[in-house]
Scaffold this active site. Sequence first.
Site, PDB file in Angstrom:
ATOM      1  N   TYR A  20     -14.681   6.311 -12.453  1.00  0.00           N
ATOM      2  CA  TYR A  20     -14.702   5.024 -11.759  1.00  0.00           C
ATOM      3  C   TYR A  20     -15.290   3.940 -12.652  1.00  0.00           C
ATOM      4  O   TYR A  20     -14.742   2.838 -12.758  1.00  0.00           O
ATOM      5  CB  TYR A  20     -15.517   5.158 -10.475  1.00  0.00           C
ATOM      6  CG  TYR A  20     -15.448   3.951  -9.577  1.00  0.00           C
ATOM      7  CD1 TYR A  20     -14.339   3.736  -8.766  1.00  0.00           C
ATOM      8  CD2 TYR A  20     -16.492   3.035  -9.515  1.00  0.00           C
ATOM      9  CE1 TYR A  20     -14.275   2.632  -7.926  1.00  0.00           C
ATOM     10  CE2 TYR A  20     -16.436   1.925  -8.677  1.00  0.00           C
ATOM     11  CZ  TYR A  20     -15.319   1.734  -7.882  1.00  0.00           C
ATOM     12  OH  TYR A  20     -15.251   0.638  -7.069  1.00  0.00           O
TER      13      TYR A  20
ATOM     14  N   ASP B 268       3.391   2.594  -4.840  1.00  0.00           N
ATOM     15  CA  ASP B 268       2.451   3.449  -5.576  1.00  0.00           C
ATOM     16  C   ASP B 268       2.096   2.677  -6.836  1.00  0.00           C
ATOM     17  O   ASP B 268       2.902   2.571  -7.758  1.00  0.00           O
ATOM     18  CB  ASP B 268       3.114   4.783  -5.922  1.00  0.00           C
ATOM     19  CG  ASP B 268       2.253   5.668  -6.807  1.00  0.00           C
ATOM     20  OD1 ASP B 268       1.118   5.261  -7.164  1.00  0.00           O
ATOM     21  OD2 ASP B 268       2.707   6.779  -7.163  1.00  0.00           O
ATOM     22  N   VAL B 269       0.890   2.096  -6.885  1.00  0.00           N
ATOM     23  CA  VAL B 269       0.554   1.204  -7.995  1.00  0.00           C
ATOM     24  C   VAL B 269       0.431   1.926  -9.328  1.00  0.00           C
ATOM     25  O   VAL B 269       0.404   1.284 -10.385  1.00  0.00           O
ATOM     26  CB  VAL B 269      -0.737   0.397  -7.717  1.00  0.00           C
ATOM     27  CG1 VAL B 269      -0.567  -0.498  -6.497  1.00  0.00           C
ATOM     28  CG2 VAL B 269      -1.945   1.311  -7.584  1.00  0.00           C
TER      29      VAL B 269
ATOM     30  N   ASP C 251       0.852  -1.187   0.000  1.00  0.00           N
ATOM     31  CA  ASP C 251       0.000   0.000   0.000  1.00  0.00           C
ATOM     32  C   ASP C 251       0.887   1.236   0.000  1.00  0.00           C
ATOM     33  O   ASP C 251       2.049   1.176   0.416  1.00  0.00           O
ATOM     34  CB  ASP C 251      -0.907   0.016   1.237  1.00  0.00           C
ATOM     35  CG  ASP C 251      -2.187   0.817   1.037  1.00  0.00           C
ATOM     36  OD1 ASP C 251      -2.077   2.040   0.843  1.00  0.00           O
ATOM     37  OD2 ASP C 251      -3.271   0.222   1.061  1.00  0.00           O
TER      38      ASP C 251
ATOM     39  N   LYS D 147     -13.356   0.412 -13.936  1.00  0.00           N
ATOM     40  CA  LYS D 147     -13.817  -0.920 -13.560  1.00  0.00           C
ATOM     41  C   LYS D 147     -14.244  -1.732 -14.783  1.00  0.00           C
ATOM     42  O   LYS D 147     -14.087  -2.956 -14.814  1.00  0.00           O
ATOM     43  CB  LYS D 147     -14.942  -0.818 -12.526  1.00  0.00           C
ATOM     44  CG  LYS D 147     -14.478  -0.229 -11.202  1.00  0.00           C
ATOM     45  CD  LYS D 147     -13.268  -0.977 -10.620  1.00  0.00           C
ATOM     46  CE  LYS D 147     -12.822  -0.422  -9.296  1.00  0.00           C
ATOM     47  NZ  LYS D 147     -11.675  -1.162  -8.707  1.00  0.00           N
TER      48      LYS D 147
ATOM     49  N   THR E  82     -16.932   0.338   2.898  1.00  0.00           N
ATOM     50  CA  THR E  82     -15.548   0.803   2.904  1.00  0.00           C
ATOM     51  C   THR E  82     -15.539   2.332   2.938  1.00  0.00           C
ATOM     52  O   THR E  82     -16.576   2.970   2.730  1.00  0.00           O
ATOM     53  CB  THR E  82     -14.801   0.338   1.637  1.00  0.00           C
ATOM     54  OG1 THR E  82     -15.420   0.951   0.488  1.00  0.00           O
ATOM     55  CG2 THR E  82     -14.841  -1.174   1.494  1.00  0.00           C
TER      56      THR E  82
END
Length: 249
Positions: free
Chosen positions: A154, A61-62, A35, A158, A189
């Site tokens: 978003y 950092d993805v 993370d 996805k 979440t």
Amino acid sequence: METKRVAVITGGASGIGREASLVFASKGDRVIVADFNEAGGQETVERIREAGGEATFIQVDVSDQAAVESLVERTVEVYGRIDVMFNNAGIGGAGPVLGQNMDLYHKTIAINQHGVAYGIIAAGRKMKELGINGVIINTASVFGFLASPGTFAYHATKGAVIMMSKSAALELAPHGIRVVAVAPGAVDTPIIQGYKNNGMLDSMRAKVMGGELTKPEAVAKSVYLVSLPEAEAITGSVVMVDQGYASFK
């Protein structure tokens, strides 16, 4: 003696990622908690170790391809292998299409879409190199199928995760590597809680069978089940983990 699996879980500092880290570790897997949030990631590792599990935190950092490649390399340096790659890290990316904040748009694409792509590529290459029949699991969403107002970026990410998972599964199958997308619905979440003030949270809750938001640990348990060798026929698939959310209009 059976070799313990090694699972890399991005977004492991909170939410679904933290719960998945706890579940995998509780089942005897060694876990890399990855993370950008170091404090949260270290807390996850501490909880695993306190419960008798084995885990290591690696900051990543993805949205940075080199950082994701380094994550996979360091995983192998620490534990000698990689069996599961759970590309889970993501952000909300809210904003209407005509009022789109382009900085947020690009950040959402970089983390939710490019981050998953980098994880698929880096883990896939390493699994192939090591001859491991591994599994790559990617967090998609019911919003990869369903449209809703105010979440333009978003939705885009996805939908991309779903098709990247299918495409990668097709190409990696000859190497014994499975690729699966999981599609949560309304999960309790921090991202979902951010919609509390605009009425969307109540709307989401009303579409969940049972009337309550899905708990992150319930999603985590489903991810673990998909990761098992017994789920060998599940690849190139989108596993709905939504308590029926996508069944409602």
